[in-house]
Design an enzyme around this catalytic site. Structure first.
Site, PDB file in Angstrom:
ATOM      1  CD  GLU A  43      42.040  51.685  34.233  1.00 51.17           C
ATOM      2  OE1 GLU A  43      41.284  50.698  34.258  1.00 51.17           O
ATOM      3  OE2 GLU A  43      42.065  52.486  33.284  1.00 51.17           O
ATOM      4  CD  GLU A  68      47.869  46.173  30.041  1.00 54.16           C
ATOM      5  OE1 GLU A  68      46.878  46.346  30.758  1.00 54.16           O
ATOM      6  OE2 GLU A  68      48.421  45.059  29.927  1.00 54.16           O
ATOM      7  CG  ASP A 117      45.158  39.696  35.049  1.00 55.41           C
ATOM      8  OD1 ASP A 117      44.114  39.948  34.424  1.00 55.41           O
ATOM      9  OD2 ASP A 117      46.282  39.848  34.552  1.00 55.41           O
ATOM     10  CE  LYS A 121      47.418  26.809  39.560  1.00 53.43           C
ATOM     11  NZ  LYS A 121      48.186  26.743  38.348  1.00 53.43           N
ATOM     12  CD  GLU A 197      31.940  48.694  35.075  1.00 52.36           C
ATOM     13  OE1 GLU A 197      33.115  49.108  35.163  1.00 52.36           O
ATOM     14  OE2 GLU A 197      30.985  49.295  35.577  1.00 52.36           O
TER      15      GLU A 197
HETATM   16  N1  SAM Z   1      41.039  47.226  33.326  1.00 54.97           N
HETATM   17  C1  SAM Z   1      40.653  46.702  32.028  1.00 54.97           C
HETATM   18  C2  SAM Z   1      39.163  46.489  31.988  1.00 54.97           C
HETATM   19  O1  SAM Z   1      38.531  46.490  33.050  1.00 54.97           O
HETATM   20  O2  SAM Z   1      38.603  46.350  30.882  1.00 54.97           O
HETATM   21  C3  SAM Z   1      41.418  45.411  31.697  1.00 54.97           C
HETATM   22  C4  SAM Z   1      41.170  44.252  32.626  1.00 54.97           C
HETATM   23  S1  SAM Z   1      42.198  42.841  32.256  1.00 54.97           S
HETATM   24  C5  SAM Z   1      41.394  41.503  33.013  1.00 54.97           C
HETATM   25  C6  SAM Z   1      43.580  43.093  33.339  1.00 54.97           C
HETATM   26  C7  SAM Z   1      44.664  43.942  32.710  1.00 54.97           C
HETATM   27  O3  SAM Z   1      45.646  44.217  33.694  1.00 54.97           O
HETATM   28  C8  SAM Z   1      45.380  43.233  31.585  1.00 54.97           C
HETATM   29  O4  SAM Z   1      45.443  44.094  30.466  1.00 54.97           O
HETATM   30  C9  SAM Z   1      46.765  42.932  32.146  1.00 54.97           C
HETATM   31  O5  SAM Z   1      47.776  42.912  31.164  1.00 54.97           O
HETATM   32  C10 SAM Z   1      46.940  44.059  33.134  1.00 54.97           C
HETATM   33  N2  SAM Z   1      47.831  43.741  34.248  1.00 54.97           N
HETATM   34  C11 SAM Z   1      47.775  42.648  35.044  1.00 54.97           C
HETATM   35  N3  SAM Z   1      48.743  42.669  35.962  1.00 54.97           N
HETATM   36  C12 SAM Z   1      49.434  43.817  35.766  1.00 54.97           C
HETATM   37  C13 SAM Z   1      50.563  44.401  36.388  1.00 54.97           C
HETATM   38  N4  SAM Z   1      51.187  43.772  37.405  1.00 54.97           N
HETATM   39  N5  SAM Z   1      51.022  45.573  35.935  1.00 54.97           N
HETATM   40  C14 SAM Z   1      50.404  46.189  34.880  1.00 54.97           C
HETATM   41  N6  SAM Z   1      49.334  45.680  34.239  1.00 54.97           N
HETATM   42  C15 SAM Z   1      48.851  44.513  34.668  1.00 54.97           C
END
Ligand code: SAM
Length: 215
Positions: A43, A68, A117, A121, A197
């Site tokens: 994941e 992460e 995320d 943009k 979610e």
């Molecule tokens: N998947 C989790 C959930 O659904 O509850 C967290 C969603 S959160 C909006 C997005 C997560 O992805 C954040 O913890 C962020 O730090 C991580 N993340 C974003 N871009 C990433 C990357 N390029 N590599 C690793 N983690 C990333």
């Protein structure tokens, strides 16, 4: 996403037996770390780890690696992991741009992307985890019949993803704009919710999901 710095999290993660700091050394050799040949599912952007931890508890015959970027978030998953008597779940703190350094060709069986995320943009589009740039990384590490599963409540990001994936070596095999609207559908059955979610469903947001496989 706004992040609260958790003091000492980077050090705690570096010392944890559940995080693999020298992950590059395991590229192509993860089965040695797990001590078996079971499929490896990852994941990316696992946040606090609810989803992947539940998967690992429910499926002891599959190995899971949670990825992460931020220690302050990952530390929450590491803390919960300590309480579990399982041997099929580890974590890596890294940016997913490094994926190809972490896994060998075709080593990964499935990739989960949950509430990634959105990077709204246009000039940041390549940072989206469903961009063509990321799918070209997935192409290298995912086995030939491997799949990518993506959930989000962000319709713009979902529309972007549906279109973008079809411009890669992958195709969208199935999708829905309302995952919870049909609980008998194969996209929903066995659904495990993530932290984000749960919040979005409670707010009444619809959840979109797609599954992509090689074209
Ligand atoms: N998947 C989790 C959930 O659904 O509850 C967290 C969603 S959160 C909006 C997005 C997560 O992805 C954040 O913890 C962020 O730090 C991580 N993340 C974003 N871009 C990433 C990357 N390029 N590599 C690793 N983690 C990333």
């Amino acid at each position: 996403m706004r992040l609260r710095n958790v003091r000492g999290s980077r050090e705690a993660i570096a010392e944890s037996e559940f995080t693999v700091n020298k992950f590059k050394e395991y590229a192509g050799r993860w089965k040695e770390l797990f001590g078996n040949d079971h499929p490896i599912r990852i994941e990316i952007g696992m946040g606090k780890g609810k989803f992947i931890t539940e998967l690992a508890k429910n499926n002891p015959e599959i190995n899971y690696i949670g990825i992460e970027k931020y220690s302050s978030v990952l530390i929450r998953a590491v803390e919960k992991r300590k309480e579990l008597q399982i041997d099929n779940l580890v974590f890596i703190r890294m940016d997913a741009v490094e994926l190809e350094d972490a896994f060998g060709a075709g080593e990964v069986d499935r990739i989960y992307l949950n509430f990634s995320d959105p990077w709204p943009k246009d000039r940041h589009a390549k940072r989206r985890l469903t961009s063509a740039q990321f799918f070209s990384r997935y192409d290298k590490i995912l086995k030939s019949d491997g799949i990518v599963e993506f959930k989000t409540d962000n319709v713009s990001l979902f529309d972007f993803s549906l279109e973008e994936i079809n411009s890669t070596k992958f195709k969208v095999e199935s999708y829905t704009y309302d995952l919870y609207g049909d609980k008998n559908s194969s996209l929903y059955v066995g659904n495990i919710s993530t932290e984000y979610e749960e919040k979005f469903v409670e707010k009444g947001n619809k959840i979109c999901k797609l599954i992509a496989c090689r074209a």
